[in-house]
Design an enzyme around this catalytic site. Structure first.
Site, mmCIF file in Angstrom:
data_model
loop_
_atom_site.group_PDB
_atom_site.id
_atom_site.type_symbol
_atom_site.label_atom_id
_atom_site.label_comp_id
_atom_site.label_asym_id
_atom_site.label_seq_id
_atom_site.Cartn_x
_atom_site.Cartn_y
_atom_site.Cartn_z
ATOM 1 N N TYR A 189 -4.714 2.304 4.625
ATOM 2 C CA TYR A 189 -4.864 0.950 5.138
ATOM 3 C C TYR A 189 -6.362 0.648 5.268
ATOM 4 C CZ TYR A 189 0.042 1.336 6.696
ATOM 5 O OH TYR A 189 1.405 1.506 6.763
ATOM 6 N N GLY A 190 -6.817 -0.383 4.580
ATOM 7 C CA GLY A 190 -8.236 -0.716 4.603
ATOM 8 C C GLY A 190 -8.966 -0.302 3.346
ATOM 9 N N HIS B 271 -43.234 -2.938 12.976
ATOM 10 C CA HIS B 271 -43.840 -1.608 12.842
ATOM 11 C C HIS B 271 -43.360 -0.716 13.989
ATOM 12 C CE1 HIS B 271 -46.959 1.433 12.176
ATOM 13 N NE2 HIS B 271 -47.174 1.404 13.486
ATOM 14 N N GLU C 180 0.854 -1.191 0.000
ATOM 15 C CA GLU C 180 0.000 0.000 0.000
ATOM 16 C C GLU C 180 0.892 1.245 0.000
ATOM 17 O OE1 GLU C 180 -2.349 2.764 -0.360
ATOM 18 O OE2 GLU C 180 -3.285 0.785 -0.393
ATOM 19 N N THR D 138 -10.285 2.567 0.096
ATOM 20 C CA THR D 138 -11.015 3.825 -0.107
ATOM 21 C C THR D 138 -12.225 3.952 0.803
ATOM 22 O OG1 THR D 138 -10.305 4.014 -2.415
ATOM 23 C CG2 THR D 138 -12.333 5.168 -1.811
ATOM 24 N N CYS D 139 -13.005 2.884 0.900
ATOM 25 C CA CYS D 139 -14.296 2.966 1.585
ATOM 26 C C CYS D 139 -14.176 3.485 3.006
ATOM 27 C CB CYS D 139 -14.983 1.595 1.581
ATOM 28 S SG CYS D 139 -16.552 1.587 2.475
ATOM 29 N N SER E 139 0.054 4.411 0.551
ATOM 30 C CA SER E 139 -0.289 5.476 1.497
ATOM 31 C C SER E 139 -0.663 4.885 2.849
ATOM 32 C CB SER E 139 -1.457 6.312 0.965
ATOM 33 O OG SER E 139 -1.932 7.199 1.958
#
Length: 443
Positions: free
Chosen positions: A40-41, A431, A34, A43-44, A36
């Site tokens: 870590y993990g 409901h 990676e 874009t999301c 950057s």
């Protein structure tokens, strides 16, 4: 000596990291590269779905902007740390910082802080995602007031006036979010038709509601130039032949995303790429290079984290499964746009059904008739469901209403299971909920 790994994942996105965790937990040697440390993990959780939805939610709740940013930062920091250790703490898992470049089908050169090393992978999974597009508008890229979708969530101060270039889904999410925080939002778009992909009645309703939020739209315009003044940006655009100039604290470029393929060195491999920079894969996500796969956005198609997760399922099934999962199974993929209230869709819209000459029965119901929408004090919106009159199966649905992002998953499941619409119509729901609206919608 060159390090050898059984599995190398280039990029820390959803599908790749999930695959890395699974393979490492089985004792296989796995390397995740990676470039950057902030990613870590993927874009999301760092700059996409999770932080933006946190900011959107806090804007709807009336949280002030700096506090909303702080809440978002705490959340993403926690998730980023969790994802790093999810791989790094495995006995056979390694996370390597650096920018990877192919030198051959199975050898990568990794550069970090001026130092390079080469690694070799028996199997390689390309998972490098996408990045924002900055249009070649004069002065835009050089403007100190220009921000992309990532930087928009890191601003220290709420812009009093924000110009958003692009009225697509990303642009509208940010327009709604910043308007909720109190910014004056002006949206400029080259397209004359607002949300052309959606049905006209849905698009008109959203346009009216966002305008009521105070968002100003200029459609069918040409953005000509951006100039930096002392404390503001000056944006010049042409609308109906007339030139206009507006000033803003920030300009958000929201004109789509491009695939992150630059510098990857694919020219040194057998991996083929389309003229849209999409990595060419077969139905099992295999590239033309042996034992090299592509996961997530980089292969083209819908840029959703849940699609990347399904890519992981397909690849894992090929590596160690029944080998019966493929892209051909991906028949119904829902999407949601987190404006206020959210817009969600799966399958056919009425516009698409008409264009294709598909026979359908249409069910429509106003969200104002749903008790839960009134409990949530936001009864805006509309339910639309298309049904095949012969099979009684659902062809598609569009929901512009509170919690549509939850209800659309229920409809998607019914479509995937080839259930008749009457099953959703006659289901007993708790409901008050938004899902119980289907009792009324499908009458």
């Amino acid at each position: 000596m060159m390090e050898h790994y059984k599995n190398i994942i280039v990029g820390f996105g959803k599908g790749g990291k999930t695959l890395a965790k699974e393979l490492a937990s089985r004792g296989e040697r796995v390397l995740v590269i990676e470039k950057s440390t902030r990613m870590y993990g993927g874009t999301c959780i760092n700059i996409g779905c999770i932080p933006s939805k946190s900011m959107i939610l806090n804007g709807e709740k009336g949280t002030d902007f700096p506090k909303g940013v702080a809440i978002k930062e705490a959340l993403t920091g926690k998730l980023r740390n969790k994802n790093y250790h999810m791989i790094a703490d495995e006995a056979t898992g390694t996370v390597m910082d650096g920018t990877a470049r192919f030198v051959s089908n199975h050898v990568l050169e990794v550069e970090n802080n001026g130092e390079t090393q080469q690694v070799e992978g028996e199997r390689i999974f390309i998972n490098t995602g996408a990045m924002p597009i900055i249009l070649p508008i004069k002065g835009l890229a050089d403007s100190s007031f220009m921000i992309d979708s990532t930087q928009a969530m890191d601003l220290a101060k709420l812009p009093k006036t924000l110009v958003i270039i692009g009225a697509g889904y990303i642009g509208l999410e940010f327009a709604s979010m910043f308007a909720n925080y109190g910014s004056k939002v002006i949206v400029l778009d080259a397209k004359e038709t607002f949300l052309a992909r959606e049905d006209d009645d849905i698009a008109e309703m959203i346009y009216k509601d966002l305008s009521a939020q105070g968002i100003e739209f200029h459609l069918g315009v040409s953005v000509d130039e951006v100039k930096d003044q002392a404390e503001l940006a000056e944006v010049t655009f042409t609308e109906n032949g007339e030139v206009h100039t507006i000033q803003a604290n920030n300009i958000l470029a929201a004109t789509g995303r491009k695939l992150n393929i630059t510098g990857l060195g694919l020219e040194h491999t057998d991996v083929k790429v389309t003229d849209r920079s999409e990595i060419v894969v077969d139905d099992y996500l295999r590239t033309d290079a042996p034992n090299v796969w592509a996961i997530g956005d980089i292969k083209g198609g819908p840029q959703f984290t849940y699609v990347s997760l399904d890519d992981y399922r397909i690849i894992l099934d090929q590596l160690d499964g029944k080998k019966d999962r493929s892209l051909k199974d991906r028949t119904f993929v829902p999407y949601s746009v987190f404006i206020t209230p959210p817009l969600s869709n799966v399958g056919l819209t009425e516009k698409t059904a008409k264009a294709k000459g598909i026979e359908y029965k249409l069910f429509k119901f106003m969200a104002a008739g749903v008790p839960k929408a009134n409990v949530l004090e936001d009864p805006k919106g509309l339910f639309k469901v298309l049904v095949d009159p012969k099979t009684e199966q659902i062809l598609g649905a569009t929901i512009y209403a509170e919690e549509s992002h939850e209800v659309i998953n229920l409809i998607t499941l019914a479509m995937k299971g080839h259930l008749p619409y009457t099953m959703l119509r006659d289901q007993i729901y708790t409901h008050p909920t938004m899902s119980e609206a289907l009792n009324e919608v499908l009458k």
